[in-house]
Structures are given as C-alpha cells and as structure tokens.
Design a protein around this motif. Structure first.
Motif: not given
Length: 862
Positions: A444-454
């Motif tokens: 969940l953290l990886g998805l959240s930070l990854g989408i934020w980075g995108l």
C-alpha cells in the motif's frame, strides 16, 4: 286473636312443608373444602437441568460453511470403518497404502504445499541473486504509448491482490484469536462434563433421599387442615340442615302457642258457661214474676186501649237462651289437666342452641379421630421411605465412576498439552499474520508513493525520490513475501492436516451417525474400549439408542443395567397410606342424641291434646244459645213504656204501680241481665276460636310415610301433603318422629359428601407430591439426559468451538499464503514503472545534430 290464630296454623304448615323438601343427594358443593393450595416444593440441589452448550452466532459463520465444503471436496472417501477397526485392534497390521488411499485428498494438498515450500524459496533465492546483479526488478528503459495502460493494469491487479491479502489477514487474525479464546473454555469443559457424568448415577440416592424428605410438606398441610376439620364439617352440616330444623322448631313453637291459646279459651268457655247457667237459674224466677205482675196489671180495664204495646212486650218478657243446653267441656278440661306442662318457648330455644352448637359438637366428637389420623399421618409410606435405599446400581455406579475417572485422569495431560501447544500456535499465527500485514503495508505504501511520484513527474523540477521510494517499498514487500512464505505454508499445512482430519473423520461422521454405528458394531472396538460395558448399558441397547432415549428424557434405570428391579410407580403408590386416612374419616359418625326437636313433656302435651276430644265438642250448640238474647224482650224499652203509661194515667195508685214496676224492671236488668250479656259476649270469641282451630289442630291427615316410601323423598311427599292440608297435632307428631328417625341418615349423607370433599382436597396434596416426585426423578434426578447432553457438548466443544475456528484460521492463512505469489509478481512488475525512465537520444532531435549547440552532460538517476 281469632284471626291471628286462624292464619298462624296454615302458614306454619306451609313453611314446614317447604323446609323439609330435601333432595335425595345433597349437592356436592365443596366450597372451602375443595380449594387445594399449591405446595411449594424446594428443588433438589444439582437437579435443575442444565441447558446444552450452544455456540453463539459469529459474523464469520458463512466462512465455516465454506471451509467445510472445501474439506468435503478434499476428502471424498467415506468413513473408514475397517481401517479404524484395524488401527484400534492391531495397529501393526495397518498398511500404509490404505492410509494413503484414504488420505488421497490430503496427499494432493501435501504435494501442493511441498511444491510451494520448494519453489517459492528457490524462486526467491534466484530473484535475490538476479536483483543483486541488477538484472531483475530494474526500470522501464523506453517510454511507449501502451506504457500507461500496462502501468494502470498492473497497479489495479496489485491493489486487488493487496486487498485480498488484507481481507484474508483480517480474517486470519480474527479466527486465530477466536480459536485461542475458545480453546481454554473448551478444554476446561471436558473435565466438567466428565465430572457431571460421574455424578449421574453416584449422586442419585442422595437426591432421592432429599426428594423423599419433602413428603413432610403434604403431611404438614394435611395435619394443619385436620386441626379445623371438625368445625368445618360441623358448619357444613349446620348450613345444610338449618333449612330443615329451623322451620320444624318454628312449627313446634307455633303449635305450642296454639295449644296454650286453645286451652286458655277452653278454660274461659268452661268458666263462662258455668256462670251463665248459674246466672240463668237466678234470673228465671224474677223475670217470670215480673211478667206475671205486668200481665195482670196491663190486662185490667183501665189499660185496655192504651196498654197494647206494653202488653205485647210484657208478654214476651221471658228467657231467650237456655244455657243449660250448652254442652259441658269439663271432661275435655279434665283430660287436658296440667297442659301445657312443657314450656315450648324455652324448649325451642334450647333445641336451637343445641343445633347452633353443632360445629362445636362435631369438633368435640372428632378429637379422638383427628388424634388417630395425625398418628397415622406421621408415618411415612413404605414406598417413599425406601425411595432412595431401593435404588439399585451399585455395580453399575462403580464401573461408571471408575471408567469416567480413568478417562478424566488420562485426558488431563493431553488437555494441558493442547493448551500449551495452542499458545505456541497462537503466537506463531500472530507473528505470521503480522508478516502478512507487513507485506500489505509495504504494497500500500509502495502504491501510494509510486502514484504520487507519477503525478509529480509532470513538474520539470520534480524529484524522482517519491517514485523510487514507492518501488523500494514494493520490493521490500516482495522480500518479506519470499522470507515468510516457508513458515506460512508449514503452519497452514500442519493446522490443515489436523483440523481437516478432525472435521472429515470425526465431526462429519459424528453428525451423520456413522461414528455411533461404528461404536455399536461388535468387534470394532477392542474389549478394553467396550463402551456399552463401561457405561453399564443394557445388553439390548446400543450407544446410539441410549443417546436417543436419553435425549428424549428416558429414566436412568431404563437405559442402564440396574437389575431391572426399580419401579418408581411402585414406590410412589401411597394408596395403602391414604386408605387409612379415608377409612378413619369415612367411619366417623355424628351423634345428635341431644337434639330432640320435641322433648317428652311437649310430646305428652301434644298427645294429650290429640286425645282430649277438643274437636268433638259441639261448638254449634254454644253458638245457637249465644246467638239468642238473654231475655226475649227489650227490658229497657219496656221500662220506658211503663213510665210513659204512668205519666199518662191520672190515678195516683196506678201511676205508682207502673213506676214501681219500671224501676224494678230496670234494677233486674242491671243486676241480672247485663252480667249475663257480658258473659255471653265473653264466651262468643272463645267459642269461635275453638270452633275453627280445634278441627285443624287435631284432624288426622294421611301420614307422609304412607304416601312416599323412600325416606329421602318423604319430605317431598310431606310438602305435597301440607300444601293442601293444614298442619295439626297428629301430623306434627308424625313429622317430628319421622324427622328424628331420618335426620341421622340425612346428617350422615351430608357428612359423607363433606368428608369426600375434604379427602379429595387432602389427597390433592399427596397427588401434588407424587406428580412432583415423578417429574423430579424422571426429568431431573434419575434421568440420563446428562449422558446425551455430554455427547452433544462434546460435539459442540470439538467441532463447533474448536474445529470450526481452527479450520477457518488455516483457510484464511492459506488464502493469504497463496495470494503472496500474485502479490510478488505484480509488485515486481509495478515497481519498474515507479522508477525513473532512461530516455534514448533520437537522430532528429538530439542535441548533437543541432547547429551551434553546445552539448551538456545529462545525469540519470539510477
């Protein structure tokens, strides 16, 4: 007085007839004697039925059904009766291939778990080595048109997989905790159930004795009722007889008054007639002398024309009534000499007092009866006294207690081990569930930070650290997944192997009845495990039959071998005990010898009146003479005529003679005639009273007992008789004699009905006790329901409280374990799109082909 006496006699007759109209059978209206109070028996300690254990509904009950369906697919083989029989009787002869064949489904699952245990760690190790060489888990090198679609698809699948892991992890946490919370109470319930089974037979005699001791409750209640039974019975007898006795006594009192009045008038008639006769003897000569002188005087020549009226009256101057013609009554008076000797008013008052004291009289006469009844009541019936001592089963009790005690002692170490290992399992389950939670958090953290980075890439001055951090979290989740995969699959398979076999081998066959059939089949169990013998069941009853009968509430002695000698109905048969009470009460008779209704003196007076001949006196002769004048002419009018003649006559000598005759005539009238007229006026009402009452008082009607032969219907005939005839001395004497003879029969009839009401009420108390004992013994004390309850509780403990949450736990944990594989795949694939992209320089737009362009160094972040 004449009219009063004339009305009194028929009214008394009518009231007496109505009062004596008693039916043959007194209505059995028990009233207060029929009200049975409810006896409050104290429940015997430990006999209240305990409700079977029921598992409370749980939100994940549907999960239990899913697990059971999954296990039914894994284990398709039926119950292995032959295999278990061989295993129990000769374990060394069990063939491995038979076990494997039966456990084929579990073997397949074991192969899958082995492959998982082998491949996932190897894959993880290879991935780790590849990652260290920067050949796995890199970044997207070129940007193309379908990259956004691929990235979105991978992120969606990773999110769905993470949500499935999250749901499985939450269910695993819940079932893990629920399994741990149910294990303690379930383990503790096993020795409690065995202990209750031990007391099923051993405590029965003590409880039966406690039940037998409560026989004192109906004894005390009946003894309390006996204290006032005499007065109550007396009141009932008094209330039902007063409508008969009171009118009879009132009639006796009225007839006594009529007798007194008749005698008073008869004495007056006798005295008056004597005076009239004597007075007439003295009146006759003077009247005759006056008549002769007046006739001689008025027949002279000087009075020829003027004295016709006076002469006519003087000719009639003679006696009118001849009182010597009145019949004598002295003979009747002689027969009635001394009557009434009895004081009827006092006698009736005494009889009323005696009748009103009937409740006290009955109470006094019942003192000895009540004493004997209480003495008989104090003894306890033989059957109730032997209720506990006669209960058999000492051998069955010993064998039952020894078997259960041995089972309890052997089970305690295993139960302690179960609790200890359950604690280890719970800790390990919490750790592994936390590991899955760690993977979920990383995803969940990886998805959240990854989408934020995108989203941040659109900004030229953005930093690539957010996307890189998201990728690193996803890779950390992958690492944790590879790291905990082996412990997870091992725990899942271990719990699955235990819980699955418990469900399919025990719980499923228990519910279908195959387990009972296996136990009841001879030869399946070794001799040391013969349950029918250990439990002391009858030879013709199987364990399953005993379970069904006990569940239906069958008594203990109908299921266990208790020598077939205990008959509860025989011990509760107290007919002989109550027969003594009934016999004593029904043999009781009330003695009413003090209630005479008519004492001897009053009876003699009425008999004297009956034989006196009062009705034979010729009262018409009295009336004939009474209706005649004492003197035929009016002496006063004649005196006035003579005085008128004297005043009209001129000759002094004649005038003086006429005046002298008138004066003597008046003097004779006042001195002799007026007293006679007064006596006649006095005699007239007495004669008329006696004329009307004497025939009514003495007329002999047909006796009622000649009309109606039935002694109980005799008063009805009497009422019909009195409705048309007047009451008289003869009838009253016959009524009183007949009633005095029939009154004891009527009294005993009323007493018998009242006694039956009393006995019905008292027997009701004993019936309450018998009903309570039968219910208490068959449903609470000596019922084998604890046996069926123990089996139901065992099924509840093993299958519902332990096996269901245990299987739900490994199912949820296995769910999470197998979802780690797509989680690893999607996490590795998705992490590439979160890292910065390496862009190649194109020939048309590169900085090297642009004129006058000074190339600059471009640094790429790895």
């Amino acid at each position: 007085m004449t009219r009063t006496l004339d009305l009194m006699v028929p009214l008394l007759g009518l009231s007496l007839g109505l009062a004596l109209s008693l039916p043959r059978a007194v209505a059995a209206d028990c009233g207060s004697l029929g009200r049975v109070e409810h006896l409050a028996f104290a429940p015997v300690p430990g006999t209240e039925p305990t409700a079977p254990r029921v598992r409370a509904p749980w939100p994940l009950d549907s999960l239990y059904g899913t697990v059971r369906r999954f296990l039914s697919v894994v284990q398709l083989n039926p119950f292995p009766a032959e295999l278990i029989k061989t295993l129990l009787n000769d374990p060394s002869s069990v063939k491995t291939d038979e076990v494997v064949r039966y456990e084929a489904g579990y073997v397949v699952c074991a192969v899958i778990a082995g492959l998982y245990l082998l491949l996932v760690p190897i894959t993880g190790l290879c991935f780790c080595c590849c990652r260290c060489r920067r050949r796995c888990g890199g970044r997207v090198k070129t940007e193309h048109k379908a990259m956004a679609c691929e990235r979105g698809t991978l992120m969606t699948f990773l999110l769905l997989t993470t949500l499935m892991l999250l749901i499985g992890m939450v269910c695993a946490f819940a079932t893990n905790q629920f399994t741990h919370s149910q294990t303690g109470p379930s383990v503790e319930a096993v020795p409690e159930t065995l202990l209750s089974l031990r007391g099923l037979v051993s405590d029965v005699p003590k409880k039966l004795q406690a039940v037998a001791d409560q026989f004192s409750l109906p004894q005390k209640q009946v003894s309390k009722d006996l204290d006032g039974v005499g007065e109550n019975l007396g009141n009932i007898i008094h209330n039902q007889l007063k409508s008969t006795v009171y009118p009879v006594l009132a009639s006796v009192h009225g007839l006594g008054q009529a007798l007194q009045v008749s005698i008073d008038h008869l004495q007056s008639v006798n005295a008056t007639s004597v005076e009239l006769r004597e007075g007439q003897q003295h009146l006759g000569p003077p009247v005759q002398a006056h008549r002769e002188r007046l006739l001689a005087l008025l027949q002279e020549s000087w009075c020829h024309e003027n004295c016709k009226g006076a002469l006519s009256q003087a000719s009639a101057l003679q006696l009118g009534a001849d009182f010597s013609q009145m019949p004598p009554v002295d003979d009747v008076l002689h027969r009635l000499q001394g009557v009434p000797e009895a004081n009827f008013s006092s006698m009736v008052q005494e009889e009323n007092a005696t009748f009103n004291n009937l409740p006290i009289l009955v109470h006094m006469q019942m003192v000895s009866v009540v004493k004997d009844l209480k003495k008989a009541l104090a003894e306890q019936p033989e059957g109730v006294r032997m209720l506990a001592q006669a209960f058999p089963g000492s051998e069955a009790t010993s064998r039952w207690s020894q078997a259960l005690e041995g089972l309890e002692q052997r089970s305690r170490p295993y139960l302690q081990d179960v609790q200890r290992y359950e604690t280890y399992r719970w800790i390990l389950g919490c750790v592994l569930c936390s590991a899955i939670l760690l993977v979920v958090i990383c995803n969940l953290l990886g998805l959240s930070l990854g989408i934020w980075g995108l989203f941040a890439r659109e900004d030229p001055s953005h930093s690539e650290t957010k996307g890189e951090a998201g990728a690193r979290f996803l890779m950390a989740g992958v690492a944790f997944s590879f790291l905990f995969a082996a412990p997870l699959i091992l725990l899942v398979f271990a719990t699955f192997l235990v819980g699955g076999n418990v469900q399919t081998l025990v719980c499923r066959s228990w519910e279908s009845g195959e387990l009972y059939e296996f136990v009841d089949t001879p030869g399946n169990l070794p001799p040391s495990m013969n349950l029918s013998y250990l439990l002391g069941l009858r030879k013709n009853i199987s364990v399953f039959q005993a379970y069904r009968q006990c569940k239906a509430g069958t008594a203990l002695w109908k299921v266990l071998q208790l020598n077939d000698s205990y008959d509860l109905d025989k011990h509760l048969d107290i007919k002989q005990y109550t027969h003594k009470l009934q016999q004593e009460l029904q043999s009781f008779k009330v003695d009413l010898k003090d209630l005479d209704l008519l004492n001897p003196a009053a009876r003699q007076n009425l008999e004297a009146l009956q034989s006196s001949g009062l009705e034979k006196i010729h009262y018409r002769d009295f009336l004939v003479q009474i209706q005649k004048p004492v003197v035929k002419t009016d002496m006063g009018q004649l005196a006035k005529e003579l005085e008128g003649l004297a005043q009209a006559h001129n000759e002094s000598l004649r005038r003086q003679q006429l005046q002298e005759e008138a004066r003597e005539l008046r003097s004779l009238y006042q001195e002799k005639v007026v007293p006679q007229e007064n006596l006649v006026a006095k005699l007239n009402p007495s004669i008329r009273v006696l004329e009307s009452s004497a025939p009514k008082l003495q007329k002999a009607n047909p006796p009622p007992h000649q009309i109606i032969k039935d002694p109980f219907l005799w008063p009805l005939g009497l009422r019909a008789c009195l409705s048309s005839l007047k009451v008289n001395t003869s009838d009253l004497l016959d009524i009183v004699a007949r009633l005095k003879g029939e009154l004891p029969a009527q009294l005993n009839h009323i007493l018998r009905n009242a006694t039956e009401c009393f006995l019905t009420r008292e027997m009701g108390y004993f019936s309450q006790y018998v009903t309570w004992v039968r219910e208490e013994v068959t449903q609470h004390i000596a019922t084998c329901q604890p046996f069926s309850k123990a089996l139901d509780d065992g099924h509840m403990i093993l299958c519902d409280m332990m096996a269901n949450p245990w299987n739900a736990f490994w199912f949820c944990l296995g769910w999470c374990t197998f979802f780690l594989i797509p989680s690893i795949i999607f996490a590795v694939k998705t992490s590439k799109y979160f890292r910065p992209i390496r862009k190649r320089l194109s020939s048309t737009s590169s900085e090297e082909t642009q004129l006058f362009h000074i190339p600059r160094v471009t640094s790429l972040k790895l």
